[in-house]
Design a protein around this motif. Sequence first.
Motif, PDB file in Angstrom:
ATOM      1  N   HIS A  63     -55.926  63.079-113.293  1.00  0.00           N
ATOM      2  CA  HIS A  63     -56.362  61.743-112.867  1.00  0.00           C
ATOM      3  C   HIS A  63     -57.237  61.909-111.633  1.00  0.00           C
ATOM      4  N   LYS A  64     -58.551  61.831-111.814  1.00  0.00           N
ATOM      5  CA  LYS A  64     -59.484  62.137-110.730  1.00  0.00           C
ATOM      6  C   LYS A  64     -59.268  61.307-109.462  1.00  0.00           C
ATOM      7  N   PRO A  65     -58.931  59.993-109.541  1.00  0.00           N
ATOM      8  CA  PRO A  65     -58.744  59.240-108.297  1.00  0.00           C
ATOM      9  C   PRO A  65     -57.687  59.827-107.362  1.00  0.00           C
ATOM     10  N   MET A  66     -56.791  60.654-107.897  1.00  0.00           N
ATOM     11  CA  MET A  66     -55.767  61.271-107.050  1.00  0.00           C
ATOM     12  C   MET A  66     -56.353  62.290-106.085  1.00  0.00           C
ATOM     13  N   LEU A  67     -57.562  62.772-106.332  1.00  0.00           N
ATOM     14  CA  LEU A  67     -58.138  63.811-105.482  1.00  0.00           C
ATOM     15  C   LEU A  67     -58.335  63.331-104.048  1.00  0.00           C
ATOM     16  N   HIS A 160     -67.819  68.830-101.837  1.00  0.00           N
ATOM     17  CA  HIS A 160     -67.630  67.509-102.422  1.00  0.00           C
ATOM     18  C   HIS A 160     -66.243  67.495-103.064  1.00  0.00           C
ATOM     19  N   VAL A 161     -65.703  66.314-103.261  1.00  0.00           N
ATOM     20  CA  VAL A 161     -64.390  66.175-103.892  1.00  0.00           C
ATOM     21  C   VAL A 161     -64.578  65.303-105.131  1.00  0.00           C
ATOM     22  N   ASN A 162     -65.286  65.850-106.108  1.00  0.00           N
ATOM     23  CA  ASN A 162     -65.567  65.097-107.324  1.00  0.00           C
ATOM     24  C   ASN A 162     -65.059  65.812-108.566  1.00  0.00           C
ATOM     25  N   HIS A 163     -64.416  66.953-108.368  1.00  0.00           N
ATOM     26  CA  HIS A 163     -63.927  67.734-109.496  1.00  0.00           C
ATOM     27  C   HIS A 163     -62.739  68.552-109.031  1.00  0.00           C
ATOM     28  N   VAL A 286     -68.235  71.678 -86.454  1.00  0.00           N
ATOM     29  CA  VAL A 286     -67.066  71.471 -87.307  1.00  0.00           C
ATOM     30  C   VAL A 286     -66.814  72.725 -88.129  1.00  0.00           C
ATOM     31  N   ASP A 287     -65.647  72.755 -88.754  1.00  0.00           N
ATOM     32  CA  ASP A 287     -65.303  73.861 -89.644  1.00  0.00           C
ATOM     33  C   ASP A 287     -65.795  73.621 -91.067  1.00  0.00           C
ATOM     34  N   HIS A 288     -65.880  72.336 -91.454  1.00  0.00           N
ATOM     35  CA  HIS A 288     -66.304  72.007 -92.814  1.00  0.00           C
ATOM     36  C   HIS A 288     -67.080  70.688 -92.803  1.00  0.00           C
ATOM     37  N   VAL A 289     -67.981  70.561 -93.772  1.00  0.00           N
ATOM     38  CA  VAL A 289     -68.713  69.311 -93.989  1.00  0.00           C
ATOM     39  C   VAL A 289     -68.489  68.896 -95.440  1.00  0.00           C
ATOM     40  N   ILE A 290     -68.109  67.636 -95.624  1.00  0.00           N
ATOM     41  CA  ILE A 290     -67.895  67.089 -96.965  1.00  0.00           C
ATOM     42  C   ILE A 290     -68.922  65.996 -97.209  1.00  0.00           C
ATOM     43  N   ALA A 291     -69.608  66.067 -98.338  1.00  0.00           N
ATOM     44  CA  ALA A 291     -70.591  65.046 -98.701  1.00  0.00           C
ATOM     45  C   ALA A 291     -69.942  64.010 -99.610  1.00  0.00           C
ATOM     46  N   SER A 292     -70.074  62.761 -99.231  1.00  0.00           N
ATOM     47  CA  SER A 292     -69.635  61.648-100.069  1.00  0.00           C
ATOM     48  C   SER A 292     -70.773  60.628-100.084  1.00  0.00           C
ATOM     49  N   THR A 293     -71.909  61.089-100.594  1.00  0.00           N
ATOM     50  CA  THR A 293     -73.163  60.352-100.473  1.00  0.00           C
ATOM     51  C   THR A 293     -73.636  59.791-101.801  1.00  0.00           C
ATOM     52  N   GLY A 294     -72.690  59.451-102.658  1.00  0.00           N
ATOM     53  CA  GLY A 294     -73.048  58.802-103.904  1.00  0.00           C
ATOM     54  C   GLY A 294     -73.135  59.760-105.078  1.00  0.00           C
ATOM     55  N   LEU A 295     -73.422  59.202-106.252  1.00  0.00           N
ATOM     56  CA  LEU A 295     -73.466  59.963-107.494  1.00  0.00           C
ATOM     57  C   LEU A 295     -74.801  59.749-108.195  1.00  0.00           C
ATOM     58  N   LEU A 296     -75.196  60.761-108.953  1.00  0.00           N
ATOM     59  CA  LEU A 296     -76.386  60.688-109.787  1.00  0.00           C
ATOM     60  C   LEU A 296     -76.030  61.152-111.192  1.00  0.00           C
ATOM     61  N   VAL A 297     -76.703  60.622-112.174  1.00  0.00           N
ATOM     62  CA  VAL A 297     -76.491  61.044-113.557  1.00  0.00           C
ATOM     63  C   VAL A 297     -77.614  62.003-113.938  1.00  0.00           C
ATOM     64  N   ASP A 298     -77.246  63.144-114.501  1.00  0.00           N
ATOM     65  CA  ASP A 298     -78.223  64.150-114.908  1.00  0.00           C
ATOM     66  C   ASP A 298     -79.152  63.570-115.973  1.00  0.00           C
ATOM     67  N   ALA A 299     -80.445  63.728-115.747  1.00  0.00           N
ATOM     68  CA  ALA A 299     -81.433  63.122-116.640  1.00  0.00           C
ATOM     69  C   ALA A 299     -81.676  63.932-117.907  1.00  0.00           C
TER      70      ALA A 299
END
Length: 428
Positions: A63-67, A160-163, A286-299
């Motif tokens: 369940h991805k929302p749990m990430l 990123h935390v998308n997978h 910082v020790d880490h950088v996380i991107a949460s800058t939106g999503l794109l669909v592969d064309a």
Amino acid sequence: MHSETSLSADNTAAPLASSSNANHGIVIVGAGLAGWGVIDAIRAKDKDIAITLITSDNGDRYHKPMLTMAISQNKTPADLVRATGADAAATANVTLMTQTRVAHINAAHKQLMLTGCKTGDTTGDNAHTNEQTIGYDSLVLAMGAHPAFPKSLPEEVVWHVNHIERFGQLQAELSQGPQKIAIVGAGMVGTEIAEDLLKAGHEITLIDLNDAPLAQLLPTQATTRIREAIRSQGIQFLGGCKVDTVTPLDNGQYEVSYSPLETQQAADINSADTNNAEANSGKFVVDHVIASTGLLVDAKLPESAGINFDRRSGIVVDEQTLQTSQADVYAIGDCMSIGGVPCRYVAPLRAQAATIADAILGHEHAGYSHKPPMIRLKNKAISVMVTGVPDACANWQSVTETADELVMEQHDSAGQVAATVTVKSPLV
């Protein structure tokens, strides 16, 4: 074997050369919640029809929302997996092709070109790896969307935390003890991750182009309360700022350089943050950088199939049938849009999957009726619930406004309620 569609004399797509016998039936691309949801819906109505599931990973069900809440709960990827891809495929009587990518869709001849294919047991001597072309009677695109990485956030140095696989790698890094983390992007996901990592003992700086979290969705009265709630937890929030560079340092850390946007409101907000000692320096480490800058669909796939598509909102589908502009090709989940709006929430997936199942199996059905789901921010610092299709720039009116609760309604041009937001302080 040819690597692309050949053209006949009249420039129409000719069948792709195949390295295997044609494999017809239902083909689903993507083994996330959407893809497995379509399988569940089909199997509830037909136990035997041939289904092939193609995925670039192992196809495990989780369940991805749990990430966005799992690190503070000390949950590993193994804890989040409900069933391995192999076990789920066996239970559902599905042919699972793992570590496989679809390189091209020939919609005219109902064929997919695949690369890096693995079928059946993907370990040991039973592994079968090749390139091939397969046919389909019906195709479901459930390949999701991928994180957007601005040029200032090189994919090779930010997380990123998308997978679940990437989540597992990040979790292993953070298990070494409290660390400093910058999260770029204060939408729903970024704001939830910030609280989760704070609860896990890390020092968090949350950065956004807007003046407050969720500012693209909600009116200022609501986002101001959200901003103050997360700051009260100890999260540093830099609003109205853009990241200019992320520079790796010799000690393994990263220097984040940022600059404020030219808005007086942003300047006032950051100068008022007395807890932010670096507000005027323009850089921090910082020790880490996380991107949460939106999503794109592969064309690549929709364009190869000649499907109507927009890279930001996704594949265009018919609202009632969820069929794309190509016959017998459907889309569901993060990769598709209805009325120009991306459909990136879990709640509607069950109804969407049932509609696609009925359409593919030829069953009578009333058609999908899209209703925007209730949106809940999964943060303990503040309760935020949103209904409808919110637009921060629309006409919002307060219904209730006290120190502990804010209720606002968004009205359309006819004076009808198009969205609502309720913001509550947590119960002590």
